[in-house]
Structures are given as structure tokens and as C-alpha cells.
Design a protein around this motif. Structure first.
Motif, PDB file in Angstrom:
ATOM      1  N   ILE A  46     -29.553  60.441  21.909  1.00  0.00           N
ATOM      2  CA  ILE A  46     -29.294  59.000  21.941  1.00  0.00           C
ATOM      3  C   ILE A  46     -27.794  58.716  21.929  1.00  0.00           C
ATOM      4  CG2 ILE A  46     -29.524  56.866  20.613  1.00  0.00           C
ATOM      5  CD1 ILE A  46     -32.310  57.899  19.749  1.00  0.00           C
ATOM      6  N   GLU A  47     -27.062  59.439  21.090  1.00  0.00           N
ATOM      7  CA  GLU A  47     -25.614  59.222  20.991  1.00  0.00           C
ATOM      8  C   GLU A  47     -24.918  59.533  22.314  1.00  0.00           C
ATOM      9  OE1 GLU A  47     -21.724  60.857  18.443  1.00  0.00           O
ATOM     10  OE2 GLU A  47     -23.765  61.533  17.950  1.00  0.00           O
ATOM     11  N   ILE A  48     -25.272  60.653  22.936  1.00  0.00           N
ATOM     12  CA  ILE A  48     -24.651  61.027  24.210  1.00  0.00           C
ATOM     13  C   ILE A  48     -25.029  60.023  25.298  1.00  0.00           C
ATOM     14  CG2 ILE A  48     -24.546  62.783  26.016  1.00  0.00           C
ATOM     15  CD1 ILE A  48     -25.127  64.871  23.812  1.00  0.00           C
ATOM     16  N   ALA A  49     -26.313  59.626  25.327  1.00  0.00           N
ATOM     17  CA  ALA A  49     -26.772  58.676  26.343  1.00  0.00           C
ATOM     18  C   ALA A  49     -26.086  57.326  26.190  1.00  0.00           C
ATOM     19  CB  ALA A  49     -28.287  58.515  26.244  1.00  0.00           C
ATOM     20  N   ARG A  50     -25.871  56.910  24.959  1.00  0.00           N
ATOM     21  CA  ARG A  50     -25.207  55.619  24.721  1.00  0.00           C
ATOM     22  C   ARG A  50     -23.777  55.640  25.258  1.00  0.00           C
ATOM     23  NH1 ARG A  50     -26.067  54.727  19.054  1.00  0.00           N
ATOM     24  NH2 ARG A  50     -28.112  53.997  19.739  1.00  0.00           N
ATOM     25  N   MET A  54     -22.042  53.623  28.770  1.00  0.00           N
ATOM     26  CA  MET A  54     -20.830  52.789  28.738  1.00  0.00           C
ATOM     27  C   MET A  54     -19.688  53.416  29.533  1.00  0.00           C
ATOM     28  SD  MET A  54     -20.785  51.379  24.781  1.00  0.00           S
ATOM     29  CE  MET A  54     -20.713  53.033  24.056  1.00  0.00           C
ATOM     30  N   GLY A  55     -19.924  54.609  30.095  1.00  0.00           N
ATOM     31  CA  GLY A  55     -18.885  55.315  30.823  1.00  0.00           C
ATOM     32  C   GLY A  55     -18.824  54.960  32.298  1.00  0.00           C
ATOM     33  N   SER A  70     -37.339  59.113  27.987  1.00  0.00           N
ATOM     34  CA  SER A  70     -37.484  57.765  27.451  1.00  0.00           C
ATOM     35  C   SER A  70     -36.277  57.373  26.603  1.00  0.00           C
ATOM     36  CB  SER A  70     -38.766  57.667  26.626  1.00  0.00           C
ATOM     37  OG  SER A  70     -38.956  56.361  26.124  1.00  0.00           O
ATOM     38  N   ALA A  71     -35.789  58.305  25.777  1.00  0.00           N
ATOM     39  CA  ALA A  71     -34.643  58.011  24.915  1.00  0.00           C
ATOM     40  C   ALA A  71     -33.399  57.695  25.747  1.00  0.00           C
ATOM     41  CB  ALA A  71     -34.376  59.187  23.986  1.00  0.00           C
ATOM     42  N   VAL A  72     -33.167  58.475  26.799  1.00  0.00           N
ATOM     43  CA  VAL A  72     -32.008  58.239  27.653  1.00  0.00           C
ATOM     44  C   VAL A  72     -32.170  56.921  28.416  1.00  0.00           C
ATOM     45  CG1 VAL A  72     -30.701  59.111  29.637  1.00  0.00           C
ATOM     46  CG2 VAL A  72     -31.489  60.689  27.863  1.00  0.00           C
ATOM     47  N   ALA A  73     -33.360  56.670  28.949  1.00  0.00           N
ATOM     48  CA  ALA A  73     -33.604  55.435  29.702  1.00  0.00           C
ATOM     49  C   ALA A  73     -33.413  54.205  28.816  1.00  0.00           C
ATOM     50  CB  ALA A  73     -35.012  55.448  30.285  1.00  0.00           C
ATOM     51  N   SER A  74     -33.800  54.305  27.548  1.00  0.00           N
ATOM     52  CA  SER A  74     -33.646  53.174  26.628  1.00  0.00           C
ATOM     53  C   SER A  74     -32.183  52.791  26.464  1.00  0.00           C
ATOM     54  CB  SER A  74     -34.245  53.524  25.260  1.00  0.00           C
ATOM     55  OG  SER A  74     -35.633  53.730  25.359  1.00  0.00           O
ATOM     56  N   GLU A  75     -31.315  53.805  26.375  1.00  0.00           N
ATOM     57  CA  GLU A  75     -29.891  53.523  26.232  1.00  0.00           C
ATOM     58  C   GLU A  75     -29.281  53.024  27.541  1.00  0.00           C
ATOM     59  OE1 GLU A  75     -28.361  53.466  23.366  1.00  0.00           O
ATOM     60  OE2 GLU A  75     -30.255  54.110  22.421  1.00  0.00           O
ATOM     61  N   MET A  76     -29.879  53.385  28.669  1.00  0.00           N
ATOM     62  CA  MET A  76     -29.370  52.960  29.976  1.00  0.00           C
ATOM     63  C   MET A  76     -29.792  51.548  30.340  1.00  0.00           C
ATOM     64  SD  MET A  76     -30.053  56.385  32.259  1.00  0.00           S
ATOM     65  CE  MET A  76     -29.702  55.471  33.778  1.00  0.00           C
ATOM     66  N   TYR A  77     -30.862  51.056  29.721  1.00  0.00           N
ATOM     67  CA  TYR A  77     -31.425  49.753  30.091  1.00  0.00           C
ATOM     68  C   TYR A  77     -30.338  48.663  30.030  1.00  0.00           C
ATOM     69  CZ  TYR A  77     -34.016  45.373  29.576  1.00  0.00           C
ATOM     70  OH  TYR A  77     -34.461  44.081  29.709  1.00  0.00           O
ATOM     71  N   GLY A  78     -30.193  47.954  31.129  1.00  0.00           N
ATOM     72  CA  GLY A  78     -29.219  46.878  31.200  1.00  0.00           C
ATOM     73  C   GLY A  78     -27.838  47.313  31.658  1.00  0.00           C
ATOM     74  N   SER A  79     -27.626  48.631  31.848  1.00  0.00           N
ATOM     75  CA  SER A  79     -26.302  49.118  32.236  1.00  0.00           C
ATOM     76  C   SER A  79     -26.078  49.083  33.744  1.00  0.00           C
ATOM     77  CB  SER A  79     -26.101  50.554  31.734  1.00  0.00           C
ATOM     78  OG  SER A  79     -26.937  51.452  32.452  1.00  0.00           O
ATOM     79  N   GLY A  80     -27.159  49.011  34.515  1.00  0.00           N
ATOM     80  CA  GLY A  80     -27.046  49.045  35.966  1.00  0.00           C
ATOM     81  C   GLY A  80     -26.907  50.443  36.535  1.00  0.00           C
TER      82      GLY A  80
END
Length: 299
Positions: A46-50, A54-55, A70-80
Motif C-alpha cells: 500500500i505504501e509503495i502504491a500510494r 502520486m509520482g 486490489s490493494a494497488v488499484a485502491s491507491e490508484m483510484y482517482g489518479s488517472g
């Protein structure tokens, strides 16, 4: 262009001493520049995906099972940003529904192909899921399985033991299910909510024809205990579950599950968390961009 961020669950059962080198070689063979991250647990994923979300990378690749994806996709949601998938788990349901090859070299070729599709996400109380969420039997099985795994037993042995322990006469969960203005009050052994509709026929059990129809699928059983679950399993194998009067399927855009309990154990893509009630589910149409195989006559 910034390198592709590749996040791999190094604690997964499919990860070996050669996995990292094989992945680097596969991406290099396809002319892709990557930054490879090996995560040792869920919090690190989760930390790496977050940070990746933002990168500067336009594509983030998740390697692991459905829980990792799922964990990675959750952090990506809304990032485009766009999600790439390396199926390194046990079941890999999400990647199979997208038609992504289960061979890693072929999966990397799909990422290199760059064909992008927009798929739906499910959400419950602001928690994202790719495949499904449920209450009742399955979360209890997962918790018992994890306990056995911590004692050193294998995943499949632990799952079988957990299912046998849960697979006994038990009290139902009394819920009120509000769906598009209608209220179902039931005592049920489980409630299953899918991100889009699931097949229930023998040759396609657990598969989804589409993950972009903009609907949730709601499934619950009127008859509980051991007998009801056994009958459901048999009817599913025979392809007649949806015709059974004790089994209910509802397709909807949103729903709410109410109960007298203040909190419920809720499963998301194989992981379990305790959530405050009521549980408010909704479909997020075309909320995630994913790299998929090119279209063919078959798909």
C-alpha cells in the motif's frame, strides 16, 4: 518518460529467488524501462502504491494475487494512471476475467502492447474492491484459514480445515438489504456482492462476462446452515442455481446492508476487515484504466 513502476508481492507463494531477475529480463526484452519494488507485506504494498500513484509514472504494474492487485488499484483510484497486471497469485480471478495470459512473459507482452480498457470498481464504505465483497460464511472461513497459516500450515490445507469448521449448522445473519427503493429483510448464511455479474454455470463458475456494465450483482441464500449451502453448491455445479427459489440474484447500481450489529466482518477480494454498519455499496463505472490484450474475435 518516467519508468513503469512495478510492485510485486515478494511474500506471495509464487515468488521465488529467480522471480525478480525473470521479471527484469521480460520487461527488458519488450523494451520497457521499469523500477521494480519488492514488497514484503500488505502495508508495504500500500505504501509503495500510494507513492507511485502520486509520482510521474503513467503506468503502475501490480504483481501478485487478487489481494495485491486490489490493494494497488485502491491507491490508484482517482489518479488517472493505468494499471498493468502480473498474475502471480493462486487464483488470479481479476486477470482471468480480463483475458490476461497467466504466463508471466506473455503478461508482460500485454503490458508492452499498451491496449487500455476502462473497467468498473466496487466500493463499500469507501473501500475499493475489484472482484467481490461478502459477509457471513466467507469472511469467517478466511479468518480461520489465516489463523491456521500463522501456525505454519499450507494455504490449501488451512482453507479446507477452515471450511470444514465453518461448514456446520450455524445461526443466520439477519440483515435488511435495500436495493433501489426495495427492502429485503432476510436471515441468511451469507450475502455476496460482485463487481458486475458472475456466471453460475458449471464451465464458467466464478467468471464474469464483463467488468464494465456499471452494475453490482447481489446474491444471497434464503435457506441457511449446512443443507442450504450444500444444495447451492450442487445446483451451481449442475448450472441450475439461478432457477432455485431459495437463491436470489439482483443486479443494481447500489445497495445498503443494514443489521443490528455495529460492526461486521467484511471480505474484499480475499482480505477481511471489520467495518461499521450500515454497509453502503455502489458501483464506480469505468473508474479504472487497465492494460488488456488486444481485441480478437473471441473477446
Amino acid at each position: 518518460m518516467a519508468p513503469i513502476e512495478v510492485i510485486v508481492n515478494a511474500a506471495g507463494g509464487s515468488f521465488s529467488d529467480h522471480t525478480a531477475d525473470n521479471l527484469r529480463a521480460a520487461f527488458d526484452a519488450n523494451g520497457l524501462n521499469i523500477t521494480l519494488h519488492l514488497a514484503n507485506d500488505g502495508e508495504e504494498i500500500i505504501e509503495i502504491a500510494r507513492k507511485a500513484a502520486m509520482g510521474d509514472a503513467r503506468t503502475i504494474v501490480a504483481g501478485g494475487g487478487d489481494g495485491t492487485i486490489s490493494a494497488v488499484a485502491s491507491e490508484m483510484y482517482g489518479s488517472g494512471k493505468t494499471l498493468g497486471i502480473l498474475p502471480l497469485g493462486t487464483l488470479n480471478n481479476f486477470s482471468k476475467d480480463l483475458g490476461i495470459p497467466q504466463d508471466i512473459d506473455e503478461a508482460v507482452k500485454v503490458i508492452a502492447g499498451g491496449v487500455i480498457s476502462e473497467v468498473d470498481l466496487g466500493e463499500v464504505n469507501e473501500r475499493i474492491f475489484l472482484n467481490n465483497s461478502s459477509i457471513g460464511l466467507y469472511p469467517r472461513i478466511v479468518k480461520k484459514r489465516e489463523k491456521q497459516e500463522r501456525l505454519g500450515h499450507g494455504k490449501w490445507r488451512s482453507a479446507l480445515w477452515a471450511a470444514m469448521r465453518v461448514f456446520k449448522p450455524s445461526s443466520f445473519v439477519k440483515v435488511g438489504i435495500e436495493v433501489e427503493g426495495k427492502m429485503f429483510v432476510r436471515r441468511v448464511p451469507f450475502v455476496f456482492v460482485g463487481n458486475n455479474r458472475y456466471e453460475m454455470e458449471f464451465f464458467n463458475i466464478g467468471r464474469r462476462p464483463s467488468i464494465a456494465d456499471g452494475r453490482l450483482s447481489l446474491y444471497f441464500l434464503h435457506r441457511g446452515g449446512r443443507y442450504g449451502v450444500i444444495v447451492l453448491m450442487l445446483k451451481t455445479l449442475l448450472g441450475t442455481a439461478k432457477q432455485w427459489s431459495e437463491f436470489e440474484e439482483v443486479l443494481c447500481e447500489s445497495l445498503t446492508i443494514q443489521t443490528r450489529r455495529k460492526r461486521l466482518q467484511v471480505a474484499f477480494d480475499g482480505e477481511v476487515s471489520s467495518l461499521a454498519t450500515p454497509l453502503r455499496y455502489r458501483c464506480l463505472p469505468k473508474a479504472l484504466k487497465v492494460v488488456v490484450p488486444p481485441p480478437t474475435d473471441e473477446n
